[in-house]
Design an enzyme around this catalytic site. Structure first.
Site, PDB file in Angstrom:
ATOM      1  N   ARG A  58       0.134  -1.129  -5.089  1.00 52.99           N
ATOM      2  CA  ARG A  58       0.418   0.026  -4.224  1.00 52.99           C
ATOM      3  C   ARG A  58       0.484   1.343  -4.991  1.00 52.99           C
ATOM      4  O   ARG A  58       0.446   2.409  -4.388  1.00 52.99           O
ATOM      5  CB  ARG A  58       1.691  -0.229  -3.406  1.00 52.99           C
ATOM      6  CG  ARG A  58       1.495  -1.317  -2.351  1.00 52.99           C
ATOM      7  CD  ARG A  58       2.749  -1.558  -1.545  1.00 52.99           C
ATOM      8  NE  ARG A  58       3.846  -2.012  -2.353  1.00 52.99           N
ATOM      9  CZ  ARG A  58       4.035  -3.277  -2.740  1.00 52.99           C
ATOM     10  NH1 ARG A  58       3.177  -4.219  -2.389  1.00 52.99           N
ATOM     11  NH2 ARG A  58       5.064  -3.604  -3.493  1.00 52.99           N
ATOM     12  N   GLU A  95      14.288 -10.704 -11.897  1.00 47.92           N
ATOM     13  CA  GLU A  95      15.583 -11.309 -11.589  1.00 47.92           C
ATOM     14  C   GLU A  95      15.631 -12.733 -12.163  1.00 47.92           C
ATOM     15  O   GLU A  95      16.599 -13.143 -12.775  1.00 47.92           O
ATOM     16  CB  GLU A  95      15.755 -11.327 -10.070  1.00 47.92           C
ATOM     17  CG  GLU A  95      17.183 -11.323  -9.634  1.00 47.92           C
ATOM     18  CD  GLU A  95      17.286 -11.277  -8.128  1.00 47.92           C
ATOM     19  OE1 GLU A  95      16.313 -10.894  -7.466  1.00 47.92           O
ATOM     20  OE2 GLU A  95      18.357 -11.649  -7.623  1.00 47.92           O
TER      21      GLU A  95
HETATM   22  P1  AMP Z   1      10.966  -2.741 -10.365  1.00 45.50           P
HETATM   23  O1  AMP Z   1      10.225  -3.250 -11.572  1.00 45.50           O
HETATM   24  O2  AMP Z   1      12.139  -3.586 -10.021  1.00 45.50           O
HETATM   25  O3  AMP Z   1      11.306  -1.275 -10.482  1.00 45.50           O
HETATM   26  O4  AMP Z   1      10.007  -2.909  -9.109  1.00 45.50           O
HETATM   27  C1  AMP Z   1       9.013  -1.990  -8.825  1.00 45.50           C
HETATM   28  C2  AMP Z   1       7.764  -2.660  -8.321  1.00 45.50           C
HETATM   29  O5  AMP Z   1       8.046  -3.637  -7.336  1.00 45.50           O
HETATM   30  C3  AMP Z   1       6.868  -1.639  -7.666  1.00 45.50           C
HETATM   31  O6  AMP Z   1       5.524  -1.909  -8.080  1.00 45.50           O
HETATM   32  C4  AMP Z   1       7.048  -1.837  -6.187  1.00 45.50           C
HETATM   33  O7  AMP Z   1       5.817  -1.795  -5.518  1.00 45.50           O
HETATM   34  C5  AMP Z   1       7.709  -3.199  -6.038  1.00 45.50           C
HETATM   35  N1  AMP Z   1       8.953  -3.167  -5.254  1.00 45.50           N
HETATM   36  C6  AMP Z   1      10.188  -3.444  -5.718  1.00 45.50           C
HETATM   37  N2  AMP Z   1      11.104  -3.404  -4.750  1.00 45.50           N
HETATM   38  C7  AMP Z   1      10.432  -3.058  -3.619  1.00 45.50           C
HETATM   39  C8  AMP Z   1      10.824  -2.841  -2.256  1.00 45.50           C
HETATM   40  N3  AMP Z   1      12.100  -2.950  -1.846  1.00 45.50           N
HETATM   41  N4  AMP Z   1       9.856  -2.498  -1.373  1.00 45.50           N
HETATM   42  C9  AMP Z   1       8.576  -2.370  -1.766  1.00 45.50           C
HETATM   43  N5  AMP Z   1       8.150  -2.586  -3.022  1.00 45.50           N
HETATM   44  C10 AMP Z   1       9.060  -2.921  -3.954  1.00 45.50           C
END
Ligand code: AMP
Length: 170
Positions: A58, A95
């Site tokens: 995305r 996680e």
């Molecule tokens: P993080 O590594 O935890 O910051 O997760 C970010 C990645 O996971 C991004 O590429 C987002 O597209 C996806 N992501 C994480 N949480 C969500 C959420 N609640 N809704 C949509 N995409 C998410």
């Protein structure tokens, strides 16, 4: 324009306990789309950018549009095994367990100024790994730029030392 109203919350997707931020209604509305690209562009505040690096999948949507607006190139960062040429890799914690991202070794050149873009900043692991990839290539991370920041997950803390900006905070 209230672009928040074009983001749809999907509970328990892709697994229980996650409130997924679905940006497809925003992508599908031509006025909201133009408004959002312009607003993300404003966050960069006139800084010179050579390459926009977008994260699968995305991060590709607005990443490409931003690259065009910035007169910069676009670089895709992808899941392992998807890119066909020589790659750099960076692993990050989930996680449960770890995941890995890859970028072509010749995609960013030494000293190039890079904007990292993704749709959502959650725990920050993904964006931190992308920063590492850019730096492995000798690039300079100018800004990490997000459409949505889930502030309660403190992802920004993982990006200490980098400029992190987001359009919508939850
Ligand atoms: P993080 O590594 O935890 O910051 O997760 C970010 C990645 O996971 C991004 O590429 C987002 O597209 C996806 N992501 C994480 N949480 C969500 C959420 N609640 N809704 C949509 N995409 C998410």
């Amino acid at each position: 324009m209230n672009i928040q109203s074009y983001i749809r919350d999907i509970p328990d997707f892709p697994k229980k306990g996650i409130l997924f931020k679905d940006i497809t209604p925003l992508l599908g509305d031509k006025k909201a789309l133009v408004y959002t690209v312009d607003a993300l562009f404003e966050l960069i505040d006139g800084q010179h950018i050579d390459k926009v690096v977008g994260t699968e999948a995305r991060g590709f949507f607005f990443g490409m549009l931003l690259a065009q607006k910035l007169d910069a190139g676009f670089v895709p960062v992808r899941k392992p095994g998807k890119l066909p040429y020589h790659t750099f890799g960076a692993s990050y914690e989930l996680e449960y367990g770890t995941d890995r991202l890859e970028m072509h070794q010749d995609a960013v050149h030494k000293g190039e100024r890079v904007l990292i873009h993704d749709d959502v900043l959650a725990t920050g692991g993904t964006a931190k790994a992308v920063c590492e990839l850019v730096e492995q290539a000798g690039g300079v991370v100018v800004q990490c730029n997000f459409l949505i920041e889930l502030s309660f997950l403190n992802g920004r803390e993982k990006l200490t030392g980098y400029e992190a900006k987001s359009l919508l905070k939850y």
